[in-house]
Design an enzyme around this catalytic site. Structure first.
Site, PDB file in Angstrom:
ATOM      1  N   LYS A  98      18.359 -47.395  16.927  1.00  0.00           N
ATOM      2  CA  LYS A  98      19.132 -46.267  17.450  1.00  0.00           C
ATOM      3  C   LYS A  98      20.631 -46.574  17.499  1.00  0.00           C
ATOM      4  O   LYS A  98      21.457 -45.671  17.437  1.00  0.00           O
ATOM      5  CB  LYS A  98      18.680 -45.934  18.865  1.00  0.00           C
ATOM      6  CG  LYS A  98      17.202 -45.769  19.036  1.00  0.00           C
ATOM      7  CD  LYS A  98      16.721 -44.492  18.427  1.00  0.00           C
ATOM      8  CE  LYS A  98      15.223 -44.367  18.578  1.00  0.00           C
ATOM      9  NZ  LYS A  98      14.731 -43.055  18.312  1.00  0.00           N
TER      10      LYS A  98
HETATM   11  C1  LIG Z   1      11.344 -48.869  17.966  1.00  0.00           C
HETATM   12  C2  LIG Z   1      11.077 -47.500  17.452  1.00  0.00           C
HETATM   13  N1  LIG Z   1      10.465 -47.362  16.267  1.00  0.00           N
HETATM   14  C3  LIG Z   1      10.194 -46.155  15.755  1.00  0.00           C
HETATM   15  C4  LIG Z   1      10.528 -44.992  16.419  1.00  0.00           C
HETATM   16  C5  LIG Z   1      10.218 -43.673  15.786  1.00  0.00           C
HETATM   17  O1  LIG Z   1      11.369 -43.097  15.223  1.00  0.00           O
HETATM   18  P1  LIG Z   1      11.482 -41.526  15.082  1.00  0.00           P
HETATM   19  O2  LIG Z   1      11.349 -40.974  16.458  1.00  0.00           O
HETATM   20  O3  LIG Z   1      12.818 -41.291  14.506  1.00  0.00           O
HETATM   21  O4  LIG Z   1      10.363 -41.082  14.225  1.00  0.00           O
HETATM   22  C6  LIG Z   1      11.160 -45.087  17.675  1.00  0.00           C
HETATM   23  C7  LIG Z   1      11.561 -43.896  18.450  1.00  0.00           C
HETATM   24  O5  LIG Z   1      12.265 -43.072  18.035  1.00  0.00           O
HETATM   25  C8  LIG Z   1      11.475 -46.365  18.175  1.00  0.00           C
HETATM   26  O6  LIG Z   1      12.145 -46.490  19.320  1.00  0.00           O
HETATM   27  N1  LIG Z   2      11.514 -43.195  20.318  1.00  0.00           N
HETATM   28  C1  LIG Z   2      12.618 -42.484  20.822  1.00  0.00           C
HETATM   29  C2  LIG Z   2      12.267 -41.078  21.205  1.00  0.00           C
HETATM   30  C3  LIG Z   2      13.471 -40.177  21.107  1.00  0.00           C
HETATM   31  O1  LIG Z   2      13.794 -40.075  19.746  1.00  0.00           O
HETATM   32  P1  LIG Z   2      15.130 -39.497  19.141  1.00  0.00           P
HETATM   33  O2  LIG Z   2      15.261 -40.213  17.848  1.00  0.00           O
HETATM   34  O3  LIG Z   2      14.946 -38.052  18.995  1.00  0.00           O
HETATM   35  O4  LIG Z   2      16.249 -39.817  20.065  1.00  0.00           O
HETATM   36  C4  LIG Z   2      13.251 -43.269  21.948  1.00  0.00           C
HETATM   37  O5  LIG Z   2      13.233 -44.475  21.889  1.00  0.00           O
HETATM   38  O6  LIG Z   2      13.749 -42.711  22.898  1.00  0.00           O
END
Ligand SMILES: Cc1ncc(COP(=O)(O)O)c(C=O)c1O
Ligand SMILES: N[C@@H](CCOP(=O)(O)O)C(=O)O
Length: 462
Positions: A112
């Site tokens: 993120k």
């Molecule tokens: C460590 C991790 N991997 C994978 C994901 C999944 O990604 P997305 O929500 O973009 O599908 C998340 C949450 O978003 C996460 O925090």
């Molecule tokens: N896995 C995510 C969930 C929120 O996802 P986002 O990509 O829409 O911000 C988290 O870690 O919070």
């Protein structure tokens, strides 16, 4: 570049207004009016760029002249100066077919940071330049919250409130969020699941009067800036492999929950990046894997897993994909989303499912398989996977054909999820930044899951 809503009821809007709008005011999601198309010459020219140079080129396509290039360059440079690896998102070869793209070298050890370091700086820039009030409201299953808070803590003109599901995030994730004591940060621990947190914030954003009155801004992947920033590393991974002589199309295997990360890959493919298959990996919360394999999008029963950040039923970016699947027809999307709201499911016909399966393949990884994959890669390759990454790797092992090259996205550092790692008797040393968290006091408020209670907290805080 203008941005339009997947539901078609918002006038085309510029980049900065799109970022500030977050969720489209008609309840849909914002997407670029046209997706820039890259020629093979451009791809060749970009092949040797640094991560920062590449990010600048890609952002420029989507921002146009709304932000002067020198300012944009500074935003990009500042955002990636906080990363611990000079390549920002390095790709490591693990075996003949599998490479891992490490997306966890930012301040909070999760993918993120790649987008949220940038978005935090962008909000700060816009706030100063346009005198805009930035009141961020976000929902997290653990990683987005920590990363968004890190991106804006202590920044003037910005306040942030993050909802996380109480006691359903890992200990390190909880500490990363709740040990922050800056006065512009509020952590609300909601009695419920991540889906409850996400539903609450979406409903508050959809209350346009409330949203405007309190200047609510989004940091979740409903905000198009998140997707654009995440697109960059797909290109960068492909170029790193191309520079080593792999010029064929590659697969990307993506641990998936909210469909933001894999949608960024889909966008990269639509821009012209030579991607073979996007491998969608879920944990036992497998609504998206079932959709790709069976054509039915219907939430199942919530399951707590070893990859808690992917314990998600309703994927907030899925609507963006449906928009492209149905030829950018916002009328169809508005109808389908209304149907999902009233009937609780969407079923697509066979010919449409074939189109889905020409882009994606999908696999739902069971809890024990996730742990087995962690053990296997640790023993065979001396490489420690976090449980989310392990889902992506397990899916790649299952689905990629002989001779193909797959890049598995490593979305978090294993130190964030020791609860799973220690089950396999693997001892890891925490990075010092994570170790230091265990001695700090925590600041959070535990709240019930009603919109009114959250609204009340927000009104007091903002
Ligand atoms: C460590 C991790 N991997 C994978 C994901 C999944 O990604 P997305 O929500 O973009 O599908 C998340 C949450 O978003 C996460 O925090
Ligand atoms: N896995 C995510 C969930 C929120 O996802 P986002 O990509 O829409 O911000 C988290 O870690 O919070």
């Amino acid at each position: 570049m203008k941005y339009i809503s997947t539901r078609g009821q918002v006038s085309p809007t510029g980049f900065i207004d799109a970022i500030l709008m977050g969720l489209a005011d008609d309840g849909g999601l914002l997407v670029p009016e046209q997706i820039p198309q890259l020629s093979s010459d451009t791809l060749k020219q970009w092949q040797r760029l640094s991560y920062q140079e590449l990010a600048l080129e890609i952002f420029s396509l989507y921002i146009g002249d709304e932000i002067p290039r020198a300012d944009l360059k500074k935003l990009v440079d500042d955002s990636y100066a906080t990363f611990r690896h000079e390549d920002v998102t390095p790709v490591r070869r693990v075996n003949n077919g599998l490479h891992v793209m490490e997306l966890f070298h930012g301040p909070t050890f999760a993918f993120k940071d790649v987008a949220l370091q940038f978005l935090g700086n962008l909000y700060s820039y816009v706030s100063k330049k346009n005198n805009s009030i930035i009141h961020i409201l976000g929902a997290t299953s653990g990683d987005t919250g920590a990363s968004a808070i890190e991106g804006v803590r202590g920044k003037q003109g910005i306040r942030i409130c993050i909802l996380h599901p109480h006691q359903k995030v890992s200990k390190v994730q909880e500490l990363q969020m709740t040990t922050v004591n800056d006065s512009n940060v509020l952590n609300l621990a909601v009695e419920g699941t991540f889906d409850d947190c996400q539903r609450i914030i979406k409903e508050l954003f959809a209350d346009v009067e409330f949203k405007h009155q309190y200047h609510l801004r989004a940091i979740n992947s409903i905000n198009i800036a998140r997707i654009l920033a995440q697109t960059v590393y797909y290109f960068y991974a492909y170029f790193q492999l191309a520079n080593q002589g792999h010029t064929e199309k590659v697969n990307f295997s993506v641990p998936t929950g909210n469909f933001g990360d894999i949608f960024a890959g889909f966008l990269a493919q639509k821009m012209g990046l030579p991607i073979n298959k996007l491998i969608l990996a879920t944990n036992e919360n497998n609504i998206l894997a079932r959709f790709v394999n069976e054509g039915v999008y219907q939430p199942g029963e919530f399951k707590g897993t070893y990859s808690p950040s992917m314990d998600i039923q309703v994927a907030s970016n899925f609507e963006r994909y449906l928009f492209y699947l149905y030829g950018e027809d916002s009328g169809i999307i508005a109808t389908l989303m209304e149907q999902f709201k009233t009937e609780g499911s969407i079923t697509i016909p066979g010919d449409v499912l074939q189109r889905v399966q020409s882009t994606f393949s999908a696999y739902s990884v069971e809890n024990e398989t996730c742990l087995d994959t962690i053990s296997e890669y640790y023993e065979k390759y001396d490489y420690l996977l976090d449980p989310h990454t392990a889902c992506g790797v397990a899916a790649a092992d299952k689905l990629m054909a002989d001779g193909e090259i797959t890049v598995a996205l490593s979305t978090a550092h294993p130190a964030k999820f020791n609860e799973a790692i220690e089950l396999r008797k693997i001892e890891q040393t925490y990075p010092k930044q994570i170790q230091a968290l265990f001695n700090k006091p925590q600041f959070q408020r535990v709240v019930g899951g009603s919109n009114e209670e959250i609204k009340d907290q927000l009104v007091k805080f903002f």
